[in-house]
Scaffold this motif. Structure first.
Motif, short mmCIF file in Angstrom:
data_model
loop_
_atom_site.label_atom_id
_atom_site.label_comp_id
_atom_site.label_asym_id
_atom_site.label_seq_id
_atom_site.Cartn_x
_atom_site.Cartn_y
_atom_site.Cartn_z
N ILE A 33 0.86 -1.17 0.00
CA ILE A 33 0.00 0.00 0.00
C ILE A 33 0.90 1.22 0.00
CG2 ILE A 33 -1.74 1.27 1.29
CD1 ILE A 33 -2.62 -1.40 2.48
N ASP A 34 0.68 2.10 -0.92
CA ASP A 34 1.50 3.31 -1.02
C ASP A 34 0.88 4.39 -0.14
OD1 ASP A 34 3.40 5.12 -1.85
OD2 ASP A 34 2.20 5.79 -3.56
N VAL A 35 1.60 4.68 0.95
CA VAL A 35 1.16 5.75 1.85
C VAL A 35 2.23 6.82 1.80
CG1 VAL A 35 0.56 6.35 4.22
CG2 VAL A 35 0.04 4.09 3.34
N SER A 36 1.98 7.85 1.06
CA SER A 36 2.94 8.94 0.96
C SER A 36 2.20 10.27 1.04
CB SER A 36 3.75 8.84 -0.33
OG SER A 36 2.88 8.95 -1.44
N PHE A 37 2.84 11.22 1.65
CA PHE A 37 2.27 12.55 1.76
C PHE A 37 3.06 13.47 0.85
CE2 PHE A 37 1.45 10.57 5.91
CZ PHE A 37 0.07 10.71 5.95
N PRO A 38 2.37 14.33 0.15
CA PRO A 38 3.11 15.26 -0.71
C PRO A 38 3.91 16.22 0.17
CG PRO A 38 0.78 15.83 -0.65
CD PRO A 38 0.93 14.55 0.08
N PRO A 39 5.08 16.62 -0.29
CA PRO A 39 5.89 17.55 0.50
C PRO A 39 5.18 18.90 0.59
CG PRO A 39 6.85 17.22 -1.68
CD PRO A 39 5.72 16.26 -1.56
N PRO A 40 5.38 19.63 1.70
CA PRO A 40 4.72 20.92 1.84
C PRO A 40 5.27 21.92 0.82
CG PRO A 40 6.26 20.58 3.63
CD PRO A 40 6.21 19.31 2.86
N LYS A 41 4.43 22.83 0.44
CA LYS A 41 4.86 23.86 -0.51
C LYS A 41 5.82 24.81 0.19
CE LYS A 41 0.49 23.59 -2.93
NZ LYS A 41 -0.77 24.26 -3.20
#
Length: 174
Positions: A33-41
């Motif tokens: 399962i791909d659990v990734s958060f986009p990096p903050p701007k």
């Protein structure tokens, strides 16, 4: 007419069930399962968003830490080096434990010796041979007018003297 005996049929069915269950378990548990958060701007504070939970901002936590009584932010001064911080820390040694008072030394004709120790300002008293324990102290050696005690927790040795003995003076005339 019997084609397969009952025992062979049960063995084959058990093997099919075990292999099928193992295959299904493997497929289920090995699925990634791909659990990734986009990096903050850039310029934005990082936020943790969980469905059903309010978002948490790092700046809010750092500005009012909940585990400090003052609820003031921690201030860090990065100008001091690690060696300066080590030099500023003063290590206080543990206070020496209160030693018992040597009240008397007893000897019998066979050469056996005992010490009479008092503790807590005379509130407790005990007669001990070499190796005996009294209020966290062990008797190591018994001399003519003194005894050596070892504290079991702090691992220090002390020498206690009889109150009427002269310490460090010789009794031989010059």
């Amino acid at each position: 007419m019997k084609l397969i005996s009952r025992t062979v049929l049960l063995v084959v069915l058990n093997a099919v069930v075990l292999l099928g269950g193992g295959l299904v378990s493997y497929m289920t548990l090995s699925h990634k399962i791909d659990v990734s958060f986009p990096p903050p701007k850039p310029g934005e504070a990082a936020r943790l968003t969980v469905p059903g939970v309010a978002s948490i901002e790092d700046d809010a936590i750092l500005s009012k830490p909940i585990f400090r009584r003052s609820r003031q932010a921690l201030e860090f001064d990065n100008t001091t080096s690690a060696t300066d911080a080590k030099n500023e820390i003063e290590v206080q040694p543990l206070p020496a434990p209160l030693s018992p008072t040597l009240s008397g030394i007893l000897r019998d004709e066979d050469g056996q010796s005992w010490v009479l120790l008092e503790g807590n300002g005379g509130a407790s008293r005990q007669l001990l041979a070499k190796g005996g324990n009294f209020e966290g102290w062990r008797v190591i050696r018994i001399g003519a007018k003194d005894a050596v005690l070892h504290h079991l927790e702090s691992k220090i040795d002390i020498q206690v003297h009889l109150p009427n003995s002269s310490v460090g003076t010789s009794t031989t005339p010059k």
